[in-house]
Scaffold this active site. Sequence first.
Site, PDB file in Angstrom:
ATOM      1  N   ASP A   1       0.850  -1.194   0.000  1.00 21.21           N
ATOM      2  CA  ASP A   1       0.000   0.000   0.000  1.00 21.21           C
ATOM      3  C   ASP A   1       0.889   1.249   0.000  1.00 21.21           C
ATOM      4  OD1 ASP A   1      -1.908   2.085   0.640  1.00 21.21           O
ATOM      5  OD2 ASP A   1      -3.244   0.503   1.336  1.00 21.21           O
TER       6      ASP A   1
ATOM      7  N   SER B   1      -7.211   3.934  -1.189  1.00 18.72           N
ATOM      8  CA  SER B   1      -6.926   2.491  -1.191  1.00 18.72           C
ATOM      9  C   SER B   1      -8.171   1.665  -1.480  1.00 18.72           C
ATOM     10  CB  SER B   1      -6.328   2.070   0.145  1.00 18.72           C
ATOM     11  OG  SER B   1      -5.067   2.671   0.295  1.00 18.72           O
TER      12      SER B   1
ATOM     13  N   THR C   1      -8.004  -2.139   1.945  1.00 20.62           N
ATOM     14  CA  THR C   1      -7.389  -3.029   0.944  1.00 20.62           C
ATOM     15  C   THR C   1      -7.899  -4.474   1.046  1.00 20.62           C
ATOM     16  OG1 THR C   1      -5.460  -1.577   0.999  1.00 20.62           O
ATOM     17  CG2 THR C   1      -5.196  -3.690  -0.136  1.00 20.62           C
TER      18      THR C   1
ATOM     19  N   ASP D   1       2.189   2.626   3.352  1.00 22.29           N
ATOM     20  CA  ASP D   1       1.308   3.792   3.199  1.00 22.29           C
ATOM     21  C   ASP D   1       1.281   4.659   4.457  1.00 22.29           C
ATOM     22  OD1 ASP D   1      -0.952   5.233   1.815  1.00 22.29           O
ATOM     23  OD2 ASP D   1      -2.098   4.429   3.508  1.00 22.29           O
TER      24      ASP D   1
ATOM     25  N   HIS E   1       2.230   8.530   4.757  1.00 28.38           N
ATOM     26  CA  HIS E   1       1.323   9.575   5.254  1.00 28.38           C
ATOM     27  C   HIS E   1       1.992  10.385   6.363  1.00 28.38           C
ATOM     28  CE1 HIS E   1      -2.543   8.952   3.263  1.00 28.38           C
ATOM     29  NE2 HIS E   1      -2.404   7.643   3.412  1.00 28.38           N
TER      30      HIS E   1
ATOM     31  N   ASP F   1      -1.323   0.096  -4.794  1.00 31.51           N
ATOM     32  CA  ASP F   1      -2.587   0.740  -5.179  1.00 31.51           C
ATOM     33  C   ASP F   1      -2.363   2.179  -5.637  1.00 31.51           C
ATOM     34  OD1 ASP F   1      -1.800   1.366  -2.599  1.00 31.51           O
ATOM     35  OD2 ASP F   1      -3.759   0.996  -1.681  1.00 31.51           O
ATOM     36  N   HIS F   2      -1.300   2.819  -5.114  1.00 33.87           N
ATOM     37  CA  HIS F   2      -0.963   4.217  -5.428  1.00 33.87           C
ATOM     38  C   HIS F   2       0.332   4.556  -4.721  1.00 33.87           C
ATOM     39  CE1 HIS F   2      -2.114   4.930  -1.312  1.00 33.87           C
ATOM     40  NE2 HIS F   2      -3.240   4.290  -1.553  1.00 33.87           N
TER      41      HIS F   2
HETATM   42 MG    MG Z   1      -4.239  -0.710   2.644  1.00 36.15          MG
HETATM   43 ZN    ZN Z   2      -3.159   5.935   2.320  1.00 35.97          ZN
END
Ligand code: MG
Ligand code: ZN
Length: 373
Positions: free
Chosen positions: A42, A83, A136, A259, A263, A301-302
Amino acid sequence: MLRISLLISILVLGACKSGLEQTQASSKFPKKPKNVILMIGDGMGLSQITAGMYSNNNRLNLERCKTVGLIKTHSASDLKTDSAAGATAFATGKKTYNGAISVDVDTIPIPTILEMAEAKGYATGMVATAEIVHATPACFIAHQANRNWYEEIAFDFLKTDIDLFIGGGQRYFDQRRDGTDLLFSLVENGYSLYNFKTPLDELRIPLHKKLAYFTAIDKPLTKTLGRNYLSEASTFSAEFLSKRSEKGFFMMIEGSQIDWGSHANNTDYIVEEMLDFDETIGKILDFAEADRHTLVIITADHETGGFALNPGSEMGPGKIKGAFTTGSHTCTMVPVFAYGPGAEAFSGIYENTAIFDKMANAMGLIDKKEDIR
Ligand code: MG
Ligand code: ZN
């Protein structure tokens, strides 16, 4: 004496040669995979991968994948995906709005690859380092209009026959606002139920049983604070699922917290989580290499954070000079890596939804599409 050592040399050379031949033969995979393992980092953009690589003295297990592609990650509602929309694209092959858990833009449920695999007799499983009801993993099994409806998502787990799941968030099953205890329902549905109090290597699950394993009551810890299960749980799951169905299995493994580190704009957090995920990638590639019938796809996912490795960064642990453009996600394409039978289909530049098409195609879950974009 000389003659004996010469003889030994010849024998050793002969053994090396046949070893080499074996390696070359085993690199030829069958045409179609039996098992598919989708690994999602992620928020894992190229900079997250690069930071992990240089912090680990220029080496990642990810480099064992010879097939590389790029995906376009935008959702139906925004160039910047979240996500939920990102995992819905992988799980269903459809772009949807940010926040959607495998429902379309009109909030109508869309069948997921895990559900389709289950219906065709594949064994199925998921492992995550977030809560198992987090966006996710949720997108592979639940259908909800809003990713924050964790208790509703937990309820959706009971509507499926998933053979195994490992992740945090036990409280969404047994400390619910509606007062129901879904742990009882899981047992009724044929699950052996465990949590972090029992180490994975102590579990002995009979073949007719499914497994629900909670790694935390709430959010799993960060790697730095002592979380230590992703690679072990992933190999455990691959072994577990390979014994569950003649047909094969589908499994999703998420390195959830790359992720979260991004962040937080925290380079050390990113690197720790990236290397934990990469260690898991190594174990899964070992499994696939020995098995030869397993297709492994590794993607994100990104990207998160608009993370960059600034000048002054150096090789070795703790020497990356990280910089960030945002505390949110970004819209840049992210890489895809593939290994095993059918891996070649994952090279090129395509939409995130094509990950579903290519996997479902390889597993015989959909009619072959001519041009998967
Ligand atoms: Mg996730
Ligand atoms: Zn995120």
